[in-house]
Structure formats: structure tokens, C-alpha cells
Design an enzyme around this catalytic site. Structure first.
Site, PDB file in Angstrom:
ATOM      1  N   GLU A 123       9.927 -18.065  50.715  1.00  0.00           N
ATOM      2  CA  GLU A 123       9.748 -18.477  49.659  1.00  0.00           C
ATOM      3  C   GLU A 123       9.646 -17.644  48.819  1.00  0.00           C
ATOM      4  O   GLU A 123      10.160 -18.041  47.629  1.00  0.00           O
ATOM      5  CB  GLU A 123       7.827 -18.592  50.135  1.00  0.00           C
ATOM      6  CG  GLU A 123       7.103 -19.285  50.532  1.00  0.00           C
ATOM      7  CD  GLU A 123       6.919 -20.374  49.487  1.00  0.00           C
ATOM      8  OE1 GLU A 123       6.941 -21.003  48.629  1.00  0.00           O
ATOM      9  OE2 GLU A 123       7.115 -21.870  50.376  1.00  0.00           O
TER      10      GLU A 123
ATOM     11  N   ASP B  83      -8.871   1.739  12.220  1.00  0.00           N
ATOM     12  CA  ASP B  83      -7.916   1.216  11.311  1.00  0.00           C
ATOM     13  C   ASP B  83      -8.898   0.293  10.188  1.00  0.00           C
ATOM     14  O   ASP B  83      -9.846  -0.800  11.250  1.00  0.00           O
ATOM     15  CB  ASP B  83      -6.407   0.214  11.582  1.00  0.00           C
ATOM     16  CG  ASP B  83      -6.048  -0.389   9.828  1.00  0.00           C
ATOM     17  OD1 ASP B  83      -6.512  -0.374   9.143  1.00  0.00           O
ATOM     18  OD2 ASP B  83      -4.860  -0.363   9.742  1.00  0.00           O
TER      19      ASP B  83
ATOM     20  N   HIS C 166       0.352 -15.032  53.210  1.00  0.00           N
ATOM     21  CA  HIS C 166      -1.601 -14.948  53.169  1.00  0.00           C
ATOM     22  C   HIS C 166      -2.023 -13.289  52.774  1.00  0.00           C
ATOM     23  O   HIS C 166      -2.954 -13.036  53.432  1.00  0.00           O
ATOM     24  CB  HIS C 166      -2.313 -15.732  54.207  1.00  0.00           C
ATOM     25  CG  HIS C 166      -2.232 -17.375  54.468  1.00  0.00           C
ATOM     26  ND1 HIS C 166      -2.250 -17.838  53.272  1.00  0.00           N
ATOM     27  CD2 HIS C 166      -1.551 -17.630  55.219  1.00  0.00           C
ATOM     28  CE1 HIS C 166      -1.010 -19.300  53.219  1.00  0.00           C
ATOM     29  NE2 HIS C 166      -1.150 -18.668  54.396  1.00  0.00           N
TER      30      HIS C 166
ATOM     31  N   THR D 165       1.004  -1.131  -0.188  1.00  0.00           N
ATOM     32  CA  THR D 165      -0.171  -0.282  -0.139  1.00  0.00           C
ATOM     33  C   THR D 165       0.845   1.099   0.107  1.00  0.00           C
ATOM     34  O   THR D 165       2.065   0.940   0.269  1.00  0.00           O
ATOM     35  CB  THR D 165      -0.938   0.124   1.290  1.00  0.00           C
ATOM     36  OG1 THR D 165       0.345  -0.222   2.317  1.00  0.00           O
ATOM     37  CG2 THR D 165      -2.157  -1.097   0.874  1.00  0.00           C
TER      38      THR D 165
ATOM     39  N   ARG E  69     -12.912  -4.203  64.668  1.00  0.00           N
ATOM     40  CA  ARG E  69     -11.930  -3.684  64.631  1.00  0.00           C
ATOM     41  C   ARG E  69     -11.431  -4.424  66.101  1.00  0.00           C
ATOM     42  O   ARG E  69     -10.449  -3.704  66.477  1.00  0.00           O
ATOM     43  CB  ARG E  69     -12.417  -2.081  64.141  1.00  0.00           C
ATOM     44  CG  ARG E  69     -11.240  -0.914  64.320  1.00  0.00           C
ATOM     45  CD  ARG E  69     -11.691   0.008  63.683  1.00  0.00           C
ATOM     46  NE  ARG E  69     -12.340   0.017  62.414  1.00  0.00           N
ATOM     47  CZ  ARG E  69     -12.153  -0.606  61.860  1.00  0.00           C
ATOM     48  NH1 ARG E  69     -10.734  -0.411  61.572  1.00  0.00           N
ATOM     49  NH2 ARG E  69     -12.167  -0.599  59.875  1.00  0.00           N
TER      50      ARG E  69
ATOM     51  N   PHE F 175     -13.034   4.544  60.400  1.00  0.00           N
ATOM     52  CA  PHE F 175     -13.600   4.971  61.623  1.00  0.00           C
ATOM     53  C   PHE F 175     -14.063   4.415  62.820  1.00  0.00           C
ATOM     54  O   PHE F 175     -14.009   2.978  62.963  1.00  0.00           O
ATOM     55  CB  PHE F 175     -14.471   6.297  61.438  1.00  0.00           C
ATOM     56  CG  PHE F 175     -15.559   5.812  61.345  1.00  0.00           C
ATOM     57  CD1 PHE F 175     -16.398   4.517  61.934  1.00  0.00           C
ATOM     58  CD2 PHE F 175     -15.999   5.919  60.053  1.00  0.00           C
ATOM     59  CE1 PHE F 175     -17.862   4.113  61.417  1.00  0.00           C
ATOM     60  CE2 PHE F 175     -17.558   5.792  59.688  1.00  0.00           C
ATOM     61  CZ  PHE F 175     -18.248   4.965  60.133  1.00  0.00           C
TER      62      PHE F 175
ATOM     63  N   LYS G 246      -7.990 -16.518   9.139  1.00  0.00           N
ATOM     64  CA  LYS G 246      -8.997 -17.272   9.240  1.00  0.00           C
ATOM     65  C   LYS G 246      -8.975 -18.452   8.712  1.00  0.00           C
ATOM     66  O   LYS G 246      -8.697 -19.779   7.739  1.00  0.00           O
ATOM     67  CB  LYS G 246     -10.763 -16.983   8.257  1.00  0.00           C
ATOM     68  CG  LYS G 246     -11.318 -17.743   7.871  1.00  0.00           C
ATOM     69  CD  LYS G 246     -12.413 -17.147   7.778  1.00  0.00           C
ATOM     70  CE  LYS G 246     -13.338 -18.291   6.722  1.00  0.00           C
ATOM     71  NZ  LYS G 246     -14.897 -18.057   7.106  1.00  0.00           N
TER      72      LYS G 246
ATOM     73  N   ASP H  37     -14.986   2.717  72.286  1.00  0.00           N
ATOM     74  CA  ASP H  37     -14.338   1.372  72.852  1.00  0.00           C
ATOM     75  C   ASP H  37     -12.679   0.568  72.570  1.00  0.00           C
ATOM     76  O   ASP H  37     -12.138   0.701  73.500  1.00  0.00           O
ATOM     77  CB  ASP H  37     -15.029  -0.437  73.607  1.00  0.00           C
ATOM     78  CG  ASP H  37     -15.420  -1.337  71.561  1.00  0.00           C
ATOM     79  OD1 ASP H  37     -15.161   0.939  70.612  1.00  0.00           O
ATOM     80  OD2 ASP H  37     -16.402  -1.839  71.220  1.00  0.00           O
TER      81      ASP H  37
END
Ligand SMILES: NC(=O)c1ncn([C@@H]2O[C@H](COP(=O)(O)O)[C@@H](O)[C@H]2O)c1NC=O
Length: 545
Positions: free
Chosen positions: A356, A129, A303, A39, A466, A494, A141, A499
Site C-alpha cells: 500500500e 500582545d 493494522h 506603529t 500474554r 512482566f 469580524k 507458564d
């Protein structure tokens, strides 16, 4: 696969936007005696380089037109690509269609074009394109009779294959290149669909639905992310895994093709056993956690949760302190560093613990030799921790769906926090709180982090309450003989009740960093004041699931 054999390559069509290596490749094909059709721009380049080439418009007897919208979209091109040799020969001959055995195409650079900040919708559209993907799909294909090449990195392999068999191309190479070609067009269409889909979504959200350029600009200027109606993405397989998270699950590791960010995906394995699914997930968690620090830092992960994080004067000290938070959990862990590992640190790790994975930007030659004493340990070099993407997305699969969000890159500095108690934090407390806050971001919720002098003292992760996360942080620090009194506490969200503050006071926490925002903030602040605890609010939450 039905039985297909090698094909003789007599004619190639070349139409490439990325012209890397094309002159050399075409030259080599021409030298073998392969006829080349091409082209406009590609044709001119090959001609300039004295390569014998026919322009596609001469072959089709139809000019390129509409500013390149029509170049190869012609039955003589597509018939030549799609024709089944031995079956369609007569019809091809009757219509002057020549067989095209090799198709070398890469597409208009849509992604680069739309990533430019000043790209208008018209420019984007012109960079979609049409003729290229049509040829790519046709040739892929018809891999039984043709060969498609979409990636300049495949030129040398194709050439070697043709030369090996004196002008013939093997079936297995054509098949794998056909599969690659469909992945290429799928990615290309995915990019277009994401881009246009995001603009369509923006048009719906903004006032002037028809002024796409204006909407594009306002979305960009607002720094707002617009999620398209359909989200397409593509990952490339890096390796098969022995199994998934558990031995009865199959697994593989896929990466982004054009990833430039250092991380587990970009890492090179210098030694050790093959990486497992969990190794990769944990290495990611460790590396992401160690990335934000400027000073020498070490993170030990088990973990997916950090069990020890510390900054030090050097990596050896950072490792020593991180390890001391929780030596029990560090056993069999993943250790990440944020700069080159030297042999002293490598030796200390080997003498001290079973590990590891060790991951760092790089390793000195002596450190590599030291690790070689234990060849099973996986040692990964991820490259300098620069180029952290600010726009990256985070994905989470749910059954039947996908959650997409911005990655949590929220950073809080001293200027961003607000002291809410009577007592202001000391300089040391502020430094420790900001350190603990950064760690909390990488601890699964509910996250509680105790820290003192830029090292973790106790980490409570992944609890439904928490208060229980805090209890676990207490137990861990106690079990490892670490003094909590005088430490600071970070909480990823928060405190709903006072407590949590009272429990912290009982173990000697002197300062607390948390987002704030509970309806009982007043009670929580009063509890902190009652115990002379300094407390700052970040206004930012760091849930992690
Ligand atoms: N319209 C067409 O028929 C057409 N055929 C090939 N192209 C593309 O044109 C490019 C090469 O153009 P050139 O050789 O003129 O530089 C390639 O990226 C190729 O995918 C086309 N352009 C866009 O659709």
C-alpha cells in the site's frame, strides 16, 4: 455568507513584530496609492526605507505609552477598522475616524519568548500582545468592509488580488483571511493559556505558591512536565480523506503547523493513490518503529502492528528478512525504511508483494523510476530521521475526554538491564534481546516478539493474555517455516506466572527480556533457571494500546 463584494483599498494600517517582507509589501501598497498608518517600530522601518507613512500616534493624536502597552488601542483605530461602510459613515465622519480598509498585523512572539530557558514570568507577560489581537479580531469580524492579513506568506496573494482589480480586494480572499485570522488569535491565546495554566498548576504543587519565577525554574530543572488546568491545541488541515477508518466514517488529516519532526505529517507523497485514514495511521506506526535504529532497517506494518522488522547490511537485506517473518501479513502492508531507498530494494518489493505504502527518508532517482511502474503504490519521502522531539506529547481520545501523556521514547541499553538468572546472556543474545525489546515497544499489548540475529522470527500482538500472544508468535513462525529454537523473546510487560517461561522453553527460546516486577518474579526466574534460559529485567514497561 451574506452577499459582500470587493472593497476599494485606500488606507492600510501596518503593525508587525515579524517584519519579514513588510518593506517590499508596504512599498508596493504605497505605489498603488494606498495611504499607510503604522506603529512605532514598523513606522520607523518604513520611513527608513523612504516609504510614505503616518505614525499612528499622529493619526490618533494620542501618544504610544506604557512601553508599548498602548499603541493602537484607540477609537480612531478601532472605529476605522470596525465601521460599516454605508451604515456608520456619518458617525465616523463626526468623530474624525478614517476608514481603515487593510490591516496588516502579526503578534508579539510569545511562543519564541517563553521557549527561551531564561524567560522570566515578567518577560512572558510583556510579550502577551493585546493591541494586535484586538485589531486582528476587529478586522476579521468586519471582513465585509476590511481585510486582515496576519501571515507574511499572504502578502503576495493580497497584492496580486489588489493589482488584478486595480485597487480593489475580493470578498472571497477577505473571508478566508478572516477565518485564518481567528485561527491565529485562537492559537495565540491557546499558547498563553497553556503556558500560564502550567505555571498556575506548578504554583499549586510547589511550596512557595507566590514565587512564580522560582517555581518555573524548579519545574524546568526537575525536567518535570506540568499539565495546565485547560489544554488547548491547534492542528491545520493537510487534506480531506476519502473516508475515515471505515467507508461510513468521514475523515480528514490535520497536522501541527510548526512541526519539524520527520514523520507521516511531514512526508511528501511522490506518487500513488490518495492516502487513506488507515494508510496514514499505519505509516505512522511503521515510521516510528523504524526510527530508533542506526543500522539499515525495515519495518512492515499491518493494522498498526509490525509484522516483520529486521536490520541488515543494507536495506535490501533488511527488507528481505523483515518480509520473511510473515509474508502472509506483509501482503498489502506498509513498508518503512530508515535511509534512502535504492532501485534494487524498490525492484525487489515490486517483484515480491502487493504494497500500500512505501515510506523512507528519501528515494534515489532510479528507485522513483522503478516505483513508477506501479503508479498506484503510495511512495512517501519523510526527510532525514533527525530532530526526534524528546518533549512531544501523545494523545488518545476517549468518549468525552482526552488522555495526554509523554510519548513513549524510553530506550533501554545493555547498561540499563539487569540479569536475574544464573546464566548471563551471550553477546548475541543480548544484541537480539535489545533489538526485540525495541520492536516490542511498537507492538500492541500484550506484545511478544521472538527474534534472532536482528530480525523478528514471530510476533504476537494485541491479545488479552500474554500466553496467547506467545502462541500466536509460535504459530506464525511455524507457518512461515522459521526456526524458533535459539531465538530470544521480548515481552512488553512482566510475566505474571511461570507458564509463559515454560512455554518459551518448550519452543527453544534461550533468552528473555522483560520489565520484571511481578509478585511472582521469584517463580518466573526459577523457571528460567530450570531451563537454562538467560533472563534480563529492563525495569521499564512498554504497554501500547
Ligand atoms: N498595545 C497596542 O496597542 C498594540 N498595538 C499593536 N501592537 C503590537 O505591536 C507590534 C508592532 O510594534 P512596532 O510597530 O512598534 O514594532 C505588533 O506585534 C502589534 O501586534 C500592540 N502591542 C501590544 O499589545
Amino acid at each position: 455568507m451574506s452577499a459582500v463584494g470587493s472593497i476599494e483599498v485606500r488606507r492600510a494600517l501596518i503593525s508587525v513584530s515579524d517584519k519579514t517582507g513588510i518593506v517590499e509589501f508596504a512599498n508596493a501598497l504605497a505605489a498603488i496609492g494606498i495611504e499607510i498608518i503604522s506603529t512605532g517600530g514598523t513606522y520607523r522601518l518604513l520611513q527608513e526605507n523612504k516609504i510614505s507613512v503616518t505614525e499612528v500616534s499622529e493619526y490618533t493624536d494620542f501618544p504610544e505609552m506604557m512601553d508599548g502597552r498602548l499603541k493602537t488601542l484607540h477609537p480612531k483605530v478601532h472605529g476605522g477598522i470596525l465601521g460599516r461602510r454605508g451604515q456608520d459613515d456619518q458617525v465616523m465622519q463626526d468623530n474624525g475616524i478614517l476608514p481603515i480598509d487593510l490591516v496588516i498585523v502579526n503578534l508579539y512572539p510569545f511562543k519564541d519568548t517563553v521557549s527561551r530557558p531564561d524567560c522570566s514570568i515578567d518577560t512572558a507577560i510583556e510579550n502577551i500582545d493585546i493591541g494586535g489581537p484586538t485589531m486582528v479580531r476587529a478586522a476579521a469580524k468586519n471582513y465585509a468592509h476590511t481585510c486582515i492579513v496576519v501571515d507574511p506568506r499572504d502578502y503576495s496573494g493580497v497584492l496580486a488580488d489588489i493589482r488584478r482589480d486595480k485597487g480593489w480586494l475580493s470578498a472571497h480572499l477577505r473571508f478566508s483571511l478572516a477565518a485564518k485570522a481567528f485561527a491565529h488569535t485562537a492559537e495565540y491565546d491557546g499558547l498563553i493559556s497553556n503556558y500560564l495554566g502550567a505555571i498556575a498548576a506548578a504554583n499549586e504543587q510547589l511550596e512557595d505558591a507566590d514565587n512564580t519565577d522560582l517555581n518555573l525554574r524548579s519545574v524546568r530543572e526537575a525536567g518535570k512536565r506540568v499539565f495546565p488546568g485547560t489544554h488547548s491545541m491547534q492542528f491545520v488541515k493537510k487534506q480531506d480523506l476519502r473516508h475515515g477508518e471505515n467507508p461510513h466514517q468521514e475523515g480528514a488529516f490535520y497536522v501541527e503547523a510548526d512541526n519539524t519532526e520527520p514523520g507521516v505529517a511531514s512526508s511528501t507523497q511522490l506518487q500513488g493513490k490518495a492516502l487513506s485514514f488507515n494508510n496514514i495511521a499505519d505509516t505512522d506506526a511503521a515510521l516510528e518503529c523504524v526510527k530508533p535504529y542506526a543500522d539499515p532497517a525495515c519495518v512492515i506494518v499491518k493494522h498498526a502492528n509490525p509484522c516483520g522488522v529486521a536490520l541488515g547490511a543494507d536495506l535490501l537485506q533488511a527488507y528481505d528478512l523483515a518480509y520473511q517473518t510473515d509474508p502472509t501479513s506483509a501482503f498489502g502492508g506498509i513498508i518503512a525504511f530508515n535511509r534512502e531507498v535504492e532501485s534494487d530494494t524498490a525492484r525487489e518489493i515490486l517483484d515480491r508483494q502487493f504494497v500500500e505504502v512505501v515510506v523512507a527518508p528519501s528515494f534515489s532517482e532510479d528507485a522513483i523510476k522503478t516505483f513508477a511502474r506501479k503508479p498506484n503504490i503510495r511512495v512517501l519521502a519523510c526527510g532525514e530521521l533527525v530532530n526526534v522531539r524528546q518533549t512531544a506529547l501523545d494523545y488518545k481520545r476517549v468518549t468525552g475526554g482526552l488522555l495526554i501523556q509523554d510519548r513513549d521514547l524510553g530506550i533501554v541499553s545493555e547498561d540499563d538491564v539487569r540479569t536475574v538468572t544464573k546464566r548471563e546472556p551471550t553477546e548475541q543474545e543480548m544484541d537480539d534481546m535489545l533489538f526485540a525489546w525495541e520492536v516490542a515497544k511498537f507492538v500492541k499489548s500484550n506484545a511478544i516478539v521472538y527474534a534472532r540475529q536482528r530480525r523478528t522470527i514471530g510476533i504476537g500482538a494485541g491479545q488479552m493474555s500474554r500466553v496467547y500472544s506467545a502462541k500466536i508468535a509460535n504459530i506464525k513462525a511455524g507457518d512461515e517455516g522459521l526456526k524458533i529454537a535459539g531465538s530470544v523473546m521480548a515481552s512488553d510487560a512482566f510475566f505474571p506466572f511461570k507458564d509463559g517461561i515454560e512455554a518459551a522453553a518448550r519452543v527453544g527460546i534461550t533468552a528473555i527480556i522483560q520489565p520484571g516486577g511481578s509478585i511472582r518474579d521469584d517463580e518466573v526466574i526459577a523457571a528460567a533457571d530450570a531451563h537454562d534460559i538467560a533472563m534480563v529485567f529492563t525495569g521499564m514497561r512498554h504497554f501500547r494500546h
